[in-house]
Design a protein around this motif. Structure first.
Motif, PDB file in Angstrom:
ATOM      1  N   LEU A 215      23.467  10.784 -13.894  1.00  0.00           N
ATOM      2  CA  LEU A 215      24.964  10.281 -14.268  1.00  0.00           C
ATOM      3  C   LEU A 215      25.715  10.852 -13.164  1.00  0.00           C
ATOM      4  O   LEU A 215      25.382  11.837 -12.734  1.00  0.00           O
ATOM      5  CB  LEU A 215      25.827  10.507 -15.652  1.00  0.00           C
ATOM      6  N   VAL A 216      26.801  10.092 -12.029  1.00  0.00           N
ATOM      7  CA  VAL A 216      26.939  10.035 -11.663  1.00  0.00           C
ATOM      8  C   VAL A 216      28.901  10.156 -12.127  1.00  0.00           C
ATOM      9  O   VAL A 216      29.180   9.093 -12.481  1.00  0.00           O
ATOM     10  CB  VAL A 216      27.191   9.881  -9.693  1.00  0.00           C
TER      11      VAL A 216
ATOM     12  N   PRO B 186      20.508   7.756 -17.441  1.00  0.00           N
ATOM     13  CA  PRO B 186      20.136   6.559 -17.103  1.00  0.00           C
ATOM     14  C   PRO B 186      18.619   7.181 -16.106  1.00  0.00           C
ATOM     15  O   PRO B 186      18.870   7.963 -15.234  1.00  0.00           O
ATOM     16  CB  PRO B 186      20.998   5.875 -16.102  1.00  0.00           C
TER      17      PRO B 186
ATOM     18  N   TYR C 170      32.336  -3.461 -19.586  1.00  0.00           N
ATOM     19  CA  TYR C 170      30.566  -3.119 -18.844  1.00  0.00           C
ATOM     20  C   TYR C 170      28.866  -3.085 -19.854  1.00  0.00           C
ATOM     21  O   TYR C 170      28.294  -3.710 -19.784  1.00  0.00           O
ATOM     22  CB  TYR C 170      30.930  -2.224 -18.324  1.00  0.00           C
TER      23      TYR C 170
HETATM   24  N1  HBI Z   1      26.437   7.216 -13.209  1.00  0.00           N
HETATM   25  N2  HBI Z   1      24.257   6.993 -12.642  1.00  0.00           N
HETATM   26  C1  HBI Z   1      24.876   6.722 -12.805  1.00  0.00           C
HETATM   27  N3  HBI Z   1      24.794   4.990 -13.840  1.00  0.00           N
HETATM   28  C2  HBI Z   1      26.102   4.841 -14.810  1.00  0.00           C
HETATM   29  O1  HBI Z   1      25.730   3.765 -15.781  1.00  0.00           O
HETATM   30  C3  HBI Z   1      27.020   5.137 -14.878  1.00  0.00           C
HETATM   31  C4  HBI Z   1      27.818   6.640 -13.956  1.00  0.00           C
HETATM   32  N4  HBI Z   1      28.446   7.022 -13.842  1.00  0.00           N
HETATM   33  C5  HBI Z   1      29.437   6.639 -14.668  1.00  0.00           C
HETATM   34  C6  HBI Z   1      29.257   5.413 -15.652  1.00  0.00           C
HETATM   35  N5  HBI Z   1      28.213   4.774 -15.399  1.00  0.00           N
HETATM   36  C7  HBI Z   1      30.044   5.061 -16.336  1.00  0.00           C
HETATM   37  O2  HBI Z   1      30.944   5.962 -17.574  1.00  0.00           O
HETATM   38  C8  HBI Z   1      31.287   3.789 -16.047  1.00  0.00           C
HETATM   39  O3  HBI Z   1      30.341   3.040 -15.411  1.00  0.00           O
HETATM   40  C9  HBI Z   1      32.528   3.594 -16.716  1.00  0.00           C
END
Ligand code: HBI
Ligand code: FE
Length: 300
Positions: free
Chosen positions: A100-101, A133, A178
């Motif tokens: 997650l970033v 993920p 989303y």
């Molecule tokens: N980072 N790598 C990654 N993949 C995600 O799906 C992701 C994320 N950072 C934030 C995030 N999703 C969600 O919290 C945002 O779509 C709000």
């Protein structure tokens, strides 16, 4: 956001090894040459069982995208090869990240048609569920849909909309859209209900639950309704939202969400399993699966 930071820190720390230090945009080298035989074998296990399960369950666009990509059973895909094919088709690239970033980093990538994919693969004991993920979720689940021009534009628009929503303080509302489309969306095809959401398509157990179990609600997608609906990150969804055609997402990519945020402001929000009087139901769920879980939890 606390949980998320913890995950980011964990992966940040994990990626510190082997010279994989994150850059300012959080991208790292995929380090494809460094995957072990055991990691490729985990990919193969996941790939094969999911590939057996998805015919008749994944939507036509997913199947087509998968067919046209260099994704196979034997090896974890090389992001450079995926990007070559994707770039020609829809102008997208796959870039490696440690996990997650931060939200704004994620949105910035999407707004520029770069899909951040976790470079790590889950451990053999967590084949069925993980909240972060990994390469299987991101590549097997998301990348085939990015071959489709509608999804390609929609996810870019989500990145742009994310940066706007952050400024407006509406990120929670947008994130639900989303979640209930890109991650857990269902599509009503003429030959039946199909999966297009990556969170379902990359999960063996949820691919069955979302389509075949009588427990979850399946509700016609409605933008404001979804913006006001909480979701679960720890288990199967209690409700899935169904679109009638992928082009509905194109419409969502075009419109300004600001008036919808306005309208949702101060209105009640809904728990994940609630059905409303004016929902257009595809199927009302029994709620049994989550009711059992809650009962077990309260007996402990
Ligand atoms: N980072 N790598 C990654 N993949 C995600 O799906 C992701 C994320 N950072 C934030 C995030 N999703 C969600 O919290 C945002 O779509 C709000
Ligand atoms: Fe995802």
């Amino acid at each position: 956001m606390q949980r998320q930071l913890t995950e980011i820190e964990k992966h940040g720390a994990a990626s510190g090894q082997a010279g994989l230090a994150a850059r300012a945009d959080w991208t790292i080298e995929q380090g494809w040459e460094h995957y072990t035989a055991a990691q490729h074998a985990t990919w193969k296990t996941l790939f094969e069982r999911q590939t057996r399960l998805l015919p008749g369950r994944a939507c036509d666009e997913f199947v087509q995208g998968m067919r046209d990509l260099p994704i196979g059973a034997e090896q974890i895909p090389d992001f450079r090869r995926l990007s070559d094919v994707l770039m020609k088709r829809t102008g997208w690239q796959v870039v490696a990240v440690p996990g997650l970033v931060p939200d704004e980093v994620f949105f910035e990538h999407l707004a520029h048609r770069r899909f951040p994919a976790g470079h790590f693969i889950r451990k053999p004991h967590e084949l069925d569920y993980l909240e972060e993920p990994d390469v299987f979720h991101d590549v097997f689940g998301h990348v085939p849909m990015l071959m489709n021009p509608v999804i390609a534009d929609y996810i870019q628009a989500y990145g742009e909309g994310g940066l706007r929503a952050q400024r407006l303080g509406k990120l929670a509302n947008l994130a639900r859209v989303y979640w209930y489309t890109v991650e857990f969306g269902l599509l009503q095809q003429s030959d039946g209900l199909r999966i297009y959401g990556a969170g379902i398509a990359s999960s063996y157990t949820e691919s069955v639950f979302a389509l075949d179990d009588d427990s979850p609600n399946r509700i016609r997608f409605d933008l404001e309704r979804v913006m006001r609906t909480h979701y679960r990150i720890d288990d199967f969804q209690e409700s899935y939202f169904v679109i009638g055609h992928l082009d509905e997402l194109l419409e969502l990519a075009r419109i300004d969400f600001a008036p919808f945020y306005e309208r949702a402001q101060g209105q009640p929000e809904y728990p994940p399993g609630q059905v409303l009087a004016d929902d257009a139901l595809v199927a009302r769920g029994t709620g049994r699966y989550h009711a059992n879980k809650r009962r077990e939890a309260s007996n402990e």
